[in-house]
Design an enzyme around this catalytic site. Structure first.
Site, short mmCIF file in Angstrom:
data_model
loop_
_atom_site.label_atom_id
_atom_site.label_comp_id
_atom_site.label_asym_id
_atom_site.label_seq_id
_atom_site.Cartn_x
_atom_site.Cartn_y
_atom_site.Cartn_z
CD GLU A 1 -1.36 -2.34 2.05
OE1 GLU A 1 -0.14 -2.62 1.92
OE2 GLU A 1 -2.16 -3.02 2.71
CB CYS B 1 0.06 -3.32 8.61
SG CYS B 1 1.06 -2.01 7.88
CB CYS C 1 -0.70 0.32 5.22
SG CYS C 1 0.84 -0.36 4.59
#
Ligand code: THU
Length: 135
Positions: free
Chosen positions: A54, A87, A90
C-alpha cells in the site's frame, strides 16, 4: 469495483519481492484523473526495513507529482482465504493521503472483495487536523 482495477492489482502483486515471508501483496491506486499506480511489498533481510504494498503505491504516486486527495480508490490483494487487511502503518498513510470516505477494496486473488472506507479502516485516526487543534 471495476474489473480492470482487479486485473491491475493482480498484476501489481506479481512484482512483489517477498523472499522471506513469501506473502505477496499487491496494491493498485487509482487517481481521480484516471492515472494508476502499482504497489507491491518489498522485503529486506533486515526485516524491519520492509515496505508494504500500500505504501509503495502511495510513495510512487507522490514521487510522480500527485498530492493528497488526488485519489479515487485503492485496491489491495493477497493470496488468502479471505481478503486480508492493511497493517496499522499503512492505514495511517492512507489516512494522510485520502479523503475519509474514499473506498478501499480489500480483495483476495480468488476474487472476494470487502469494501471499506478510509474512516472505517482507521476510525478516529490522527491527522494534520489534530496538529492544528492545539489550545
Ligand atoms: N504487508 C503488506 O504489504 N501490506 C500490509 O498491509 C501488511 C503486510 C507485507 C509486508 C511483508 O512483506 C509481508 O506482507 C508479511 O508481513
Amino acid at each position: 469495483m471495476k474489473k480492470e482495477w482487479f486485473e491491475g492489482v493482480l498484476k501489481a502483486r506479481e512484482q512483489a519481492y517477498a523472499p522471506y515471508s513469501k506473502f505477496k501483496v499487491g496494491a493498485f491506486l487509482i487517481c481521480k484523473d484516471g492515472k494508476t499506480f502499482n504497489g507491491c511489498n518489498v522485503e529486506n533481510a533486515a526485516y524491519g526495513d520492509t515496505i508494504c504494498a500500500e505504501r509503495t503505491a502511495f510513495v510512487s504516486a507522490i514521487a510522480a507529482g500527485y498530492k493528497p486527495c488526488d485519489f479515487e480508490a485503492l485496491v489491495v490483494t493477497t493470496d488468502t482465504k479471505t481478503p486480508s487487511s492493511p497493517c496499522g502503518s499503512c492505514r495511517q498513510v492512507i489516512k494522510e493521503m485520502c479523503e475519509d470516505d474514499m473506498p478501499v477494496f480489500l480483495t483476495n486473488i480468488h476474487g472476494e472483495v470487502i469494501k471499506q472506507t478510509v474512516d472505517e479502516l482507521l476510525p478516529l485516526g490522527f491527522s494534520g487536523r489534530d496538529l492544528e487543534d492545539v489550545k
